[in-house]
Design an enzyme around this catalytic site. Structure first.
Site, PDB file in Angstrom:
ATOM      1  N   ASP A  35      87.627 -35.856 -43.970  1.00  0.00           N
ATOM      2  CA  ASP A  35      86.344 -36.544 -43.884  1.00  0.00           C
ATOM      3  C   ASP A  35      85.279 -35.541 -43.455  1.00  0.00           C
ATOM      4  O   ASP A  35      85.591 -34.529 -42.803  1.00  0.00           O
ATOM      5  CB  ASP A  35      86.414 -37.702 -42.883  1.00  0.00           C
TER       6      ASP A  35
ATOM      7  N   GLU B 219      80.966 -35.202 -42.021  1.00  0.00           N
ATOM      8  CA  GLU B 219      79.688 -35.789 -41.614  1.00  0.00           C
ATOM      9  C   GLU B 219      78.596 -34.838 -42.078  1.00  0.00           C
ATOM     10  O   GLU B 219      78.817 -33.615 -42.157  1.00  0.00           O
ATOM     11  CB  GLU B 219      79.622 -36.007 -40.104  1.00  0.00           C
TER      12      GLU B 219
ATOM     13  N   HIS C 176      76.508 -41.038 -36.980  1.00  0.00           N
ATOM     14  CA  HIS C 176      77.575 -40.212 -36.411  1.00  0.00           C
ATOM     15  C   HIS C 176      77.280 -39.702 -34.996  1.00  0.00           C
ATOM     16  O   HIS C 176      78.177 -39.186 -34.328  1.00  0.00           O
ATOM     17  CB  HIS C 176      77.908 -39.029 -37.328  1.00  0.00           C
TER      18      HIS C 176
ATOM     19  N   HIS D  41      80.824 -42.821 -36.353  1.00  0.00           N
ATOM     20  CA  HIS D  41      81.628 -42.099 -37.340  1.00  0.00           C
ATOM     21  C   HIS D  41      81.869 -40.684 -36.802  1.00  0.00           C
ATOM     22  O   HIS D  41      80.958 -40.036 -36.299  1.00  0.00           O
ATOM     23  CB  HIS D  41      80.885 -42.008 -38.671  1.00  0.00           C
TER      24      HIS D  41
ATOM     25  N   ASP E 253      87.934 -40.261 -38.149  1.00  0.00           N
ATOM     26  CA  ASP E 253      87.989 -41.001 -39.410  1.00  0.00           C
ATOM     27  C   ASP E 253      89.111 -40.489 -40.306  1.00  0.00           C
ATOM     28  O   ASP E 253      89.745 -41.274 -41.030  1.00  0.00           O
ATOM     29  CB  ASP E 253      86.649 -40.914 -40.141  1.00  0.00           C
TER      30      ASP E 253
END
Length: 231
Positions: free
Chosen positions: A7, A9, A57, A153, A158
């Protein structure tokens, strides 16, 4: 199979508008088991993180000021994912950003597809759960995965949650693949299916005795002209 559940960000939603990756989190699966091997890094994007992204986030511009830029972590990141299958929720988003970062390096890094296969768990979830919410929180609820720590997040958290969700979603497939995966080598080195017995004797056929047949006919008389007995 080596799989990397990943994942990211970012500073915003679109790399075409100059947005960059600010966090990468990834966990390794080998043979559908977590190995404990992870990759996690924060990255200085060399641009401002949009407030809308910070609201999602929680990663601020101040926090990222002393972090490495992507070019400083690119080789280590590539070494971690190379040769595996990337498992990503909404893969076009993350892969689009990774490819954008590779292009900015201008030193022949190529694209993600040059190094990895990619599995999109969002597409998989939509096939398995049509018409339902299939974001990560919804899938955690559906498969009983505890996501109570997910206030914001975060790439590594995640990725860990997605690994649990992916294994739960695809758990039934291991049984279907068992026969294909469990092969044994014969003395001549040719793969043989472990479940097939070589040179097996014919099956024994046991027939009813005359007394048993007579007792069966007497039993049928109590039913009274059963449909399957046309005699």
């Amino acid at each position: 199979m080596r799989q990397i559940v990943l994942d990211t960000e970012t500073t915003g939603l679109d790399p075409a508008q100059g947005h960059r990756i600010i966090e990468i989190g990834a966990v390794e699966l080998i043979g559908r088991k977590l190995t404990g091997n992870t990759f996690h890094v924060y990255i200085n994007p060399q641009r401002v993180v949009e407030q809308g992204a910070i609201d999602v986030h929680g990663i601020t511009n101040e926090f990222l000021q002393d972090k490495p830029v992507f070019s400083q972590i690119a080789d280590e990141f590539l070494e971690f994912i190379k040769g595996g299958e990337l498992v990503i929720h909404n893969a076009p988003f993350d892969v689009g950003f990774i490819d954008h970062e590779f292009r900015l390096l201008r030193n022949g890094f190529g694209q993600t597809k040059d190094y990895c296969a990619v599995l999109d768990t969002l597409m998989l979830a939509r096939e398995m759960r049509p018409g339902q919410k299939n974001n990560l929180d919804a899938l955690c609820r559906a498969y009983g995965i505890d996501n109570s720590n997910r206030t914001f997040h975060g790439a590594l958290l995640d990725a860990e949650l997605l690994a649990d969700v992916y294994l739960a979603m695809t758990g039934g497939q291991t049984k279907l693949e068992l026969a294909a995966q469990n092969k044994q080598q014969s003395k001549d080195g040719v793969p043989r299916d472990w479940s097939r017995v070589q040179n097996k004797p014919p099956l024994r056929v046991i027939k009813a005795t005359d007394d048993e047949l007579a007792a069966h006919r007497e039993r049928l008389k109590l039913i009274g002209a059963p449909l399957w007995d046309e005699s």
